[in-house]
Design an enzyme around this catalytic site. Structure first.
Site, PDB file in Angstrom:
ATOM      1  N   SER A 279     -31.978  -5.537  -8.378  1.00 24.62           N
ATOM      2  CA  SER A 279     -32.408  -6.300  -9.549  1.00 24.62           C
ATOM      3  C   SER A 279     -31.288  -6.383 -10.577  1.00 24.62           C
ATOM      4  O   SER A 279     -30.453  -5.463 -10.677  1.00 24.62           O
ATOM      5  CB  SER A 279     -33.610  -5.568 -10.156  1.00 24.62           C
ATOM      6  OG  SER A 279     -33.861  -6.042 -11.442  1.00 24.62           O
TER       7      SER A 279
ATOM      8  N   TYR B 265     -38.013   2.277 -13.304  1.00 21.81           N
ATOM      9  CA  TYR B 265     -37.922   1.209 -12.300  1.00 21.81           C
ATOM     10  C   TYR B 265     -36.455   0.821 -12.086  1.00 21.81           C
ATOM     11  O   TYR B 265     -35.946   0.812 -10.959  1.00 21.81           O
ATOM     12  CB  TYR B 265     -38.747  -0.020 -12.731  1.00 21.81           C
ATOM     13  CG  TYR B 265     -38.417  -1.234 -11.892  1.00 21.81           C
ATOM     14  CD1 TYR B 265     -38.845  -1.313 -10.567  1.00 21.81           C
ATOM     15  CD2 TYR B 265     -37.644  -2.277 -12.400  1.00 21.81           C
ATOM     16  CE1 TYR B 265     -38.507  -2.396  -9.772  1.00 21.81           C
ATOM     17  CE2 TYR B 265     -37.308  -3.368 -11.617  1.00 21.81           C
ATOM     18  CZ  TYR B 265     -37.737  -3.431 -10.307  1.00 21.81           C
ATOM     19  OH  TYR B 265     -37.388  -4.494  -9.519  1.00 21.81           O
TER      20      TYR B 265
ATOM     21  N   LYS C 198     -33.669   1.465  -8.754  1.00 29.36           N
ATOM     22  CA  LYS C 198     -32.814   0.493  -8.039  1.00 29.36           C
ATOM     23  C   LYS C 198     -31.352   0.957  -8.057  1.00 29.36           C
ATOM     24  O   LYS C 198     -30.627   0.811  -7.067  1.00 29.36           O
ATOM     25  CB  LYS C 198     -32.942  -0.896  -8.685  1.00 29.36           C
ATOM     26  CG  LYS C 198     -34.320  -1.521  -8.534  1.00 29.36           C
ATOM     27  CD  LYS C 198     -34.633  -1.863  -7.080  1.00 29.36           C
ATOM     28  CE  LYS C 198     -36.034  -2.395  -6.902  1.00 29.36           C
ATOM     29  NZ  LYS C 198     -36.417  -2.550  -5.498  1.00 29.36           N
TER      30      LYS C 198
END
Ligand code: NAD
Ligand code: UFG
Length: 334
Positions: free
Chosen positions: A124, A149, A153
């Site tokens: 992302s 989150y 990643k």
């Protein structure tokens, strides 16, 4: 060629499966329906006239993964399965790191066991943290993520980098997505999150259909063209097609880690998104200006030149198609 797709019923997974099936790839899919519906499988079939060989289960379940790799002669994996709600991740870090990091470790160890060494991974733009310069190139510094989150990643990217150093036969393509929006033109699949949407486009759609009353615009005092946040929105079908280019690129690669931004290179503000949605769909979107959302950045858009050149891929659909297809999907109740 057989491709194992984790999270195949989710937003990006379902659209990518459609493109894969239409290109003649055999798709083996896994999902636990934590953020999707089983009926997506039928709808993918309706679009393509082809079927995914589907397994219901969890990517954390090593035995399930072994069963899938034993029963199928898998050539490559595309890994979409993860939790993705930024706000939720702050409240449930253990769940997020387990589902987004441990699951990848389980997958990678099973891939090693079965000698499958090609992987496309969904990362992302969030790994760039607060960008120092926009548009963002792949060379920009990563880190400074502001929530579990984003950090999950970042961790996985680090793991994949180390894996490629340890074993040069591994071929890994990391895609850093910017803001995917819209839906398949058939209206059969689209973004269908559980509960109240956290992201802008599905929220706008639900206000337009009357399911939600009013959109809160999170801040109009940013240093941007009109004070509202600017993002790089990319049509989901363009994003899905990039995965075909990623698969082809890995097939021709000798090994190593490839990293690509996937965006359009154009930034739109929240107010521009609302206006475009109203114009294209001839609807009214009620909104009010609200305080800034914690953790948001002012501006984030991609330099996708590397993907354009090396993958021979380019986003083709514009803002009008994004708004049209998002609304079309939200009018259908699945
Ligand atoms: P999504 O939630 O729609 O799809 C994820 C799918 O994976 C869901 O169907 C869910 O049920 C499944 N899943 C989750 N955990 C699982 C597990 N442990 N085992 C089996 N299935 C599991 O999300 P999406 O938008 O399609 O995102 C796909 C990937 O792209 C994710 O890794 C996400 O972090 C990443 N990503 C998404 C965006 C975005 O804005 N949509 C942006 C950047 C990156
Ligand atoms: N916004 C609003 N009101 C809303 C929702 C969003 O004004 O109800 C604004 C946000 O403040 C931001 C813009 O709309 O300026 C886009 O917000 P989204 O929540 O749609 O998307 P983000 O850019 O915050 O994050 C998304 C994904 C992340 C991913 C990131 C990558 O949610 O998972 O893109 O750029 F990491």
């Amino acid at each position: 060629m057989k491709i194992f797709v984790t999270g195949c019923c989710g937003y990006i997974g379902s659209h990518t499966c459609v493109e894969l099936l239409e290109k003649g790839y055999e798709v083996i899919g896994l999902d636990n329906f934590s953020n999707s519906k089983r009926s997506v499988l039928d709808r993918i079939k309706q679009i393509t006239n082809k079927e995914i060989k589907f397994y219901e289960g969890d990517m954390l379940d090593r035995n399930m993964l072994k069963k899938i790799f034993t029963e199928n002669d898998i050539d490559m994996v595309i890994d979409f399965a993860a939790y993705k709600a930024v706000g939720d991740s702050v409240k449930k870090p253990v769940e997020y790191y387990t589902n987004n990091v441990s699951s990848v470790l389980t997958l990678l160890s099973v891939m090693q066991e079965y000698n499958v060494k090609s992987l496309v991974f969904s990362s992302s733009a969030t790994v760039y943290g607060v960008p120092k310069i926009v548009p963002i190139t792949e060379e920009a510094e990563i880190g400074g993520t502001t929530n579990p989150y984003g950090t999950s990643k970042l961790y996985v990217e680090g793991i994949l980098k180390d894996l490629c150093i340890s074993d040069p036969e591994f071929k890994i393509c990391v895609f850093r997505y910017f803001n995917p929006v819209g839906a398949h033109q058939s209206g059969l699949i689209g973004e269908d999150p559980n509960g109240i949407p956290a992201n802008l486009m599905p929220f706008i759609s639900k206000v337009a259909t009357g399911e939600l009353e009013c959109l809160s615009v999170f801040g109009n005092d940013y240093d941007t063209k009109d004070g509202t946040g600017v993002r790089d929105y990319i049509h989901i079908v363009d994003l899905a097609k990039a995965h075909i280019s990623g698969v082809e690129k890995l097939n021709n690669s000798d090994g190593g880690l490839l990293i690509y931004n996937l965006g359009t290179g154009v930034g739109y503000s929240v107010l521009e998104m609302i206006k475009a949605f109203e114009r294209v769909n001839n609807v009214k979107v009620n909104y009010k200006i609200a305080p800034r959302r914690e953790g948001d950045i002012a501006e984030c858009f991609a330099d996708s030149t590397k993907a354009n050149k090396e993958l021979n891929w380019k986003a083709e659909l514009g803002l009008d198609e994004m708004c049209r297809d998002a609304y079309n999907f939200s009018l259908k109740k699945y």
